[in-house]
Design a protein around this motif. Structure first.
Motif, PDB file in Angstrom:
ATOM      1  N   SER A  53       3.806  10.739  -6.434  1.00 42.92           N
ATOM      2  CA  SER A  53       4.719  11.235  -7.358  1.00 42.92           C
ATOM      3  C   SER A  53       4.292  11.732  -8.747  1.00 42.92           C
ATOM      4  O   SER A  53       5.005  12.355  -9.322  1.00 42.92           O
ATOM      5  CB  SER A  53       5.875  10.061  -7.410  1.00 42.92           C
ATOM      6  N   LYS A  54       2.807  11.192  -9.028  1.00 47.66           N
ATOM      7  CA  LYS A  54       2.446  11.781 -10.111  1.00 47.66           C
ATOM      8  C   LYS A  54       1.820  13.293 -10.158  1.00 47.66           C
ATOM      9  O   LYS A  54       1.368  13.842 -10.998  1.00 47.66           O
ATOM     10  CB  LYS A  54       1.456  10.704 -10.659  1.00 47.66           C
ATOM     11  N   SER A  55       1.535  13.575  -8.791  1.00 46.08           N
ATOM     12  CA  SER A  55       0.978  14.965  -8.715  1.00 46.08           C
ATOM     13  C   SER A  55       1.705  15.912  -9.198  1.00 46.08           C
ATOM     14  O   SER A  55       2.849  16.004  -8.971  1.00 46.08           O
ATOM     15  CB  SER A  55       0.686  15.031  -7.141  1.00 46.08           C
ATOM     16  N   LEU A  83       2.848   6.128  -2.651  1.00 46.32           N
ATOM     17  CA  LEU A  83       3.859   6.559  -3.046  1.00 46.32           C
ATOM     18  C   LEU A  83       3.941   7.201  -4.687  1.00 46.32           C
ATOM     19  O   LEU A  83       4.240   8.173  -4.897  1.00 46.32           O
ATOM     20  CB  LEU A  83       5.291   6.325  -2.746  1.00 46.32           C
ATOM     21  N   ASN A  84       3.797   6.243  -5.288  1.00 50.04           N
ATOM     22  CA  ASN A  84       3.570   6.109  -6.659  1.00 50.04           C
ATOM     23  C   ASN A  84       2.603   7.209  -7.092  1.00 50.04           C
ATOM     24  O   ASN A  84       2.565   7.997  -8.110  1.00 50.04           O
ATOM     25  CB  ASN A  84       3.327   4.690  -7.375  1.00 50.04           C
ATOM     26  N   SER A 140       3.910  17.292   2.065  1.00 52.99           N
ATOM     27  CA  SER A 140       4.571  17.086   3.146  1.00 52.99           C
ATOM     28  C   SER A 140       4.833  15.507   3.529  1.00 52.99           C
ATOM     29  O   SER A 140       5.435  14.955   3.830  1.00 52.99           O
ATOM     30  CB  SER A 140       4.429  17.740   4.514  1.00 52.99           C
ATOM     31  N   TYR A 141       3.420  14.789   3.146  1.00 49.71           N
ATOM     32  CA  TYR A 141       3.325  13.393   2.993  1.00 49.71           C
ATOM     33  C   TYR A 141       4.330  12.585   2.115  1.00 49.71           C
ATOM     34  O   TYR A 141       4.766  11.751   2.143  1.00 49.71           O
ATOM     35  CB  TYR A 141       1.941  12.891   2.812  1.00 49.71           C
ATOM     36  N   TYR A 142       4.462  13.267   0.699  1.00 48.55           N
ATOM     37  CA  TYR A 142       5.209  12.668  -0.329  1.00 48.55           C
ATOM     38  C   TYR A 142       6.547  12.857   0.240  1.00 48.55           C
ATOM     39  O   TYR A 142       7.356  11.907  -0.050  1.00 48.55           O
ATOM     40  CB  TYR A 142       4.997  13.594  -1.513  1.00 48.55           C
ATOM     41  N   PHE A 187       0.846  -1.161   0.047  1.00 47.98           N
ATOM     42  CA  PHE A 187      -0.055   0.085   0.051  1.00 47.98           C
ATOM     43  C   PHE A 187       0.886   1.203  -0.094  1.00 47.98           C
ATOM     44  O   PHE A 187       0.649   2.315  -0.561  1.00 47.98           O
ATOM     45  CB  PHE A 187      -0.965   0.055   1.192  1.00 47.98           C
ATOM     46  N   GLY A 188       2.105   1.288   0.745  1.00 47.32           N
ATOM     47  CA  GLY A 188       2.653   2.512   0.820  1.00 47.32           C
ATOM     48  C   GLY A 188       3.456   2.517  -0.511  1.00 47.32           C
ATOM     49  O   GLY A 188       3.475   3.918  -0.935  1.00 47.32           O
TER      50      GLY A 188
END
Length: 55
Positions: free
Chosen positions: A45-47, A41-42, A52-54, A36-37
């Motif tokens: 990363s596309k945002s 994260l993937n 701060s979470y990334y 899930f993590g």
């Protein structure tokens, strides 16, 4: 949070003392939470913005 929580079962010894990451029994890590993590994260990363979470 998924990566952090995935190690919950391996963090403490029977006396309740912390175990360093490199000394933790990785067999006890929760692989589903790790998956899930990685998934979250993937997605993050596309945002176009970095939260701060990334980081």
């Amino acid at each position: 949070m998924c990566f952090h929580t995935s190690r919950e079962e391996s963090r403490l010894n029977p006396e309740g003392n912390s175990i360093l990451l490199e000394q933790q029994n990785k067999v006890l890590w929760n692989e589903e939470l790790i998956r899930f993590g990685v998934q979250y994260l993937n997605i993050a990363s596309k945002s176009k913005s970095i939260s701060s979470y990334y980081i």
